[in-house]
Write an enzyme that holds these catalytic residues in place. Sequence first.
Site, PDB file in Angstrom:
ATOM      1  N   GLU A 145      -2.891  -4.609   6.345  1.00  0.00           N
ATOM      2  CA  GLU A 145      -4.022  -5.021   5.520  1.00  0.00           C
ATOM      3  C   GLU A 145      -3.897  -6.453   4.990  1.00  0.00           C
ATOM      4  OE1 GLU A 145      -4.235  -1.903   2.613  1.00  0.00           O
ATOM      5  OE2 GLU A 145      -5.511  -0.656   3.873  1.00  0.00           O
ATOM      6  N   GLU A 197      14.686   8.804  12.378  1.00  0.00           N
ATOM      7  CA  GLU A 197      15.046   8.381  11.021  1.00  0.00           C
ATOM      8  C   GLU A 197      16.542   8.479  10.756  1.00  0.00           C
ATOM      9  OE1 GLU A 197      14.865  11.789   7.767  1.00  0.00           O
ATOM     10  OE2 GLU A 197      12.877  11.397   8.572  1.00  0.00           O
TER      11      GLU A 197
END
Length: 316
Positions: free
Chosen positions: A98, A129
């Site tokens: 963004e 992860e």
Amino acid sequence: MTSTPTGPAAYGELRAQLESLTTEAFRPELSEIDRLSTAEIAGIMNGEDASVPAAVAAQVPRIAAAIDATAERMARGGRLIYAGAGTAGRLGVLDASECPPTFNTDPGDVVGLIAGGPTAVVTSIEGAEDRKDLAAADLDALDLTADDTVVGVSASGRTPYAIGAVEHARARGALTVGLSCNASSALAAAAEHGIEVVVGPELLTGSTRLKAGTAQKLVLNMLSTITMIRLGKTYGNLMVDVRASNEKLRARSRRIVALATGASDEEIEAALAATDGEVKNAILTLLGSVDGPTAARLLDESHGHLRAALDNSRTP
């Protein structure tokens, strides 16, 4: 490739770790929440969410210190890089994605890394992860420098990918920030700037996309937004570096120029035409009474800070 220990002993150790985390705690008072009405459950969730801002507020001094250090490096050409897994990784990718339309940054200025790569944004990549080496490889692919800032994001504060990213970045001289939702976390300890927003146990045991996810989103909002303010990407609370890439943003651009200058529609159109649609430049032509090329030069000399450029335009 780093292997992850398996078997009863290893899982027993991991279970013990999880049971020690506030974000994983079981709440017996909610053990029959599924018997409640929808409205009652929604009310409880809303009450839970209301506690998050206070937890973030307690970390504001640490957040501010991390922002100042980040902005200092970005002013020298460094990047802001988020690294996390699962929800934490997705929030970093979201915040990074963004920044270009909001602040007209280059897509490479703010980067979101997620364990397992871009596919993991929409699909779970099992085991990613747990690999510190993947984080190191992802950072190496970016040619990390000492002017970069790496923010490891992990609700638990124990995720190997996030810790690995911070450790690898710190070893290479980059600024490091560790954002977690548990006190005394390994992630915060590994980073120069540890931010621990302790929001408490979740409504659904261990579902850290809830309060912990909200807390992380709020902190990432602060990290990127205030850093951009420090870099001169705003004028007051106006997004003067907004990239007008669609009709809504083109209309917003004209409104921003109007709010900043009070100019008429005709004056705004002329200013934008003279500056190739650059909002910040258009504002400077109007408030500083200069032409387009002069506005561009003044902004370049002030490193993009509109207030400084305006002061310079008024200097005899």
